[in-house]
Design an enzyme around this catalytic site. Structure first.
Site, PDB file in Angstrom:
ATOM      1  CD1 TRP A  89      -2.031  -1.949   1.904  1.00  0.00           C
ATOM      2  CD2 TRP A  89      -2.741  -0.851  -0.278  1.00  0.00           C
ATOM      3  NE1 TRP A  89      -2.947  -2.758   1.276  1.00  0.00           N
ATOM      4  CE2 TRP A  89      -3.364  -3.249   0.328  1.00  0.00           C
ATOM      5  CE3 TRP A  89      -3.504  -0.262  -0.810  1.00  0.00           C
ATOM      6  CZ2 TRP A  89      -4.414  -3.242  -0.903  1.00  0.00           C
ATOM      7  CZ3 TRP A  89      -4.044  -1.691  -2.144  1.00  0.00           C
ATOM      8  CH2 TRP A  89      -4.931  -2.409  -1.796  1.00  0.00           C
ATOM      9  CG  ASP A 155      -3.890   3.792   3.764  1.00  0.00           C
ATOM     10  OD1 ASP A 155      -4.937   3.284   4.486  1.00  0.00           O
ATOM     11  OD2 ASP A 155      -3.303   2.974   3.316  1.00  0.00           O
ATOM     12  CE  LYS A 179      -8.926  -3.587   4.070  1.00  0.00           C
ATOM     13  NZ  LYS A 179      -8.948  -4.348   2.682  1.00  0.00           N
TER      14      LYS A 179
HETATM   15  N1  PMP Z   1      -4.679   1.159   1.503  1.00  0.00           N
HETATM   16  C1  PMP Z   1      -4.715  -0.134   2.844  1.00  0.00           C
HETATM   17  C2  PMP Z   1      -3.841  -0.170   3.910  1.00  0.00           C
HETATM   18  C3  PMP Z   1      -5.536  -0.850   2.274  1.00  0.00           C
HETATM   19  O1  PMP Z   1      -5.796  -1.871   3.134  1.00  0.00           O
HETATM   20  C4  PMP Z   1      -6.611  -0.906   1.347  1.00  0.00           C
HETATM   21  C5  PMP Z   1      -7.266  -1.710   0.482  1.00  0.00           C
HETATM   22  N2  PMP Z   1      -7.280  -3.041   1.059  1.00  0.00           N
HETATM   23  C6  PMP Z   1      -6.530   0.190   0.162  1.00  0.00           C
HETATM   24  C7  PMP Z   1      -4.853   1.426   0.836  1.00  0.00           C
HETATM   25  C8  PMP Z   1      -6.905   0.334  -1.147  1.00  0.00           C
HETATM   26  O2  PMP Z   1      -8.512   1.293  -0.588  1.00  0.00           O
HETATM   27  P1  PMP Z   1      -9.870   1.138  -2.014  1.00  0.00           P
HETATM   28  O3  PMP Z   1      -9.577   0.067  -2.314  1.00  0.00           O
HETATM   29  O4  PMP Z   1     -10.776   1.240  -1.353  1.00  0.00           O
HETATM   30  O5  PMP Z   1      -9.170   1.911  -2.923  1.00  0.00           O
END
Ligand code: PMP
Length: 340
Positions: A89, A155, A179
């Site tokens: 991420w 994040d 989540k």
């Molecule tokens: N950051 C983290 C830490 C995540 O776990 C996720 C999705 N699992 C995201 C960003 C991306 O999220 P989204 O698919 O809602 O854009």
């Protein structure tokens, strides 16, 4: 997993919101009934997180990924932003920031992403420091935020409200809701009001955090149902004892699993003690065939979703707030049975 009681309340609210005879999916976002939903959701988020008036609570349509670009577009300018690189991420966040301007990698847990960094090399005057409080895919978690020399941007998609919120030193916290908070496609942003004043004024309104703060997330039609669910989940957290209770429960659930893995002959946790996530427990078996075998045996008992993320393989047990301790115990029992 979301709390069962919230899912049942959602069924009712879809049919009839608060006795209005009209469902939450049908009410106008400018009407009184939804106004109460929005006020209630913001109040519940504030109470859960202990969030004072120096921070704005924003409901932003779209997932966490949108903030990977929106944050640098707002704040980076011709300065440098420091990034803590802890896995998939942060890599995605850095890729977006590099399209906008200068990125400095202040710390990294490459190559295996099993431990959160403990040494830092900050740039001279970073505009902000980005980190991922919980690395969903590798299964690591910062116990305390990095000791940054600039406002933190966090994040928190996969550990928001799983433990007390460390607001100090944070310019902005964003989290995709799917989540611990609600449905996908909406994010919760907790933004320091002074920090977001520094955002670029040249961006389209929906890309500016200031717009959401000034217009209470109602510049355009927001994800009204998502806001309803976030409010209901936060009220559930409060009824369960708040974030201290969540943290205690989550630590206990995760410990059951890590203890079993540490004692096992065949299975081993990926993350090192001190960096282990209480939300996503990642582990490996002796061979890919044994891992497949365990996944099949788990599915036969109704345990799904254990295959690790496609980018790293192995197994991953995601045990978010609403996941019951009994479910963890069932997995521990299965690990014992397959520990030959
Ligand atoms: N950051 C983290 C830490 C995540 O776990 C996720 C999705 N699992 C995201 C960003 C991306 O999220 P989204 O698919 O809602 O854009």
């Amino acid at each position: 997993m979301l709390p069962e009681i919230v899912l049942r309340q959602a069924q009712e609210a879809i049919w009839d919101l608060d006795g209005t005879g009209i469902g939450v999916l049908e009410h106008s976002h400018r009407g009184k009934a939804f106004g109460r939903v929005l006020d209630g959701a913001e109040a519940a988020v504030r109470e859960v997180g202990g969030i004072g008036s120096d921070y704005a609570v924003l409901f932003v349509s779209g997932g966490a990924t949108a903030h990977f670009a929106r944050v640098p577009e707002n704040f980076l300018g011709d300065r440098t932003a420091d990034y803590c690189h802890t896995g998939v991420w942060s890599a995605k966040a850095m890729a977006e920031a590099r399209r906008v301007g200068n990125v400095h990698v202040a710390c990294s847990s490459e190559p295996d992403f099993a431990t959160v960094p403990t040494t830092f090399a900050w740039s001279e005057s970073p505009v902000y420091v980005h980190y991922t409080s919980n690395e969903t895919i590798y299964g690591t978690e910062w116990v305390t935020p990095p000791p940054a020399p600039a406002p933190l941007v966090c994040d928190a998609s996969s550990d928001i409200f799983s433990r007390p919120l460390p607001l100090a030193n944070h310019g902005l916290i964003f989290a995709g809701a799917q989540k611990n908070l609600g449905p996908s496609g909406i994010s919760l942003v907790i933004a320091n009001k002074e920090f977001i004043k520094l955002g670029s004024v040249e961006l389209p309104p929906l890309d500016r955090y200031e717009t959401y703060a000034a217009e209470r997330s109602l510049h355009n039609t927001p994800n009204t149902f998502g806001i309803w669910v976030i409010g209901a989940v936060c009220r559930w957290i409060l009824s369960e004892g708040g974030l201290d209770a969540m943290a205690e429960r989550n630590a206990r659930k995760a410990k059951l699993l890590y203890d079993a893995l540490d004692a096992s002959k065949s299975w081993r946790a990926h993350a090192t003690p001190g960096s282990r996530s209480n939300m996503n427990v990642t582990f490996r078996g002796p061979t890919p065939a044994r891992e497949d075998e365990l996944i099949k045996a788990a599915e036969a008992r109704g345990m799904s979703g254990l295959r690790g993320h496609r980018s790293v393989g192995g197994l991953r047990a995601s045990i978010y707030n609403a996941f019951p301790e009994d479910g963890v115990r069932a997995l521990v029992a299965l690990l014992h049975e397959h520990d030959a």
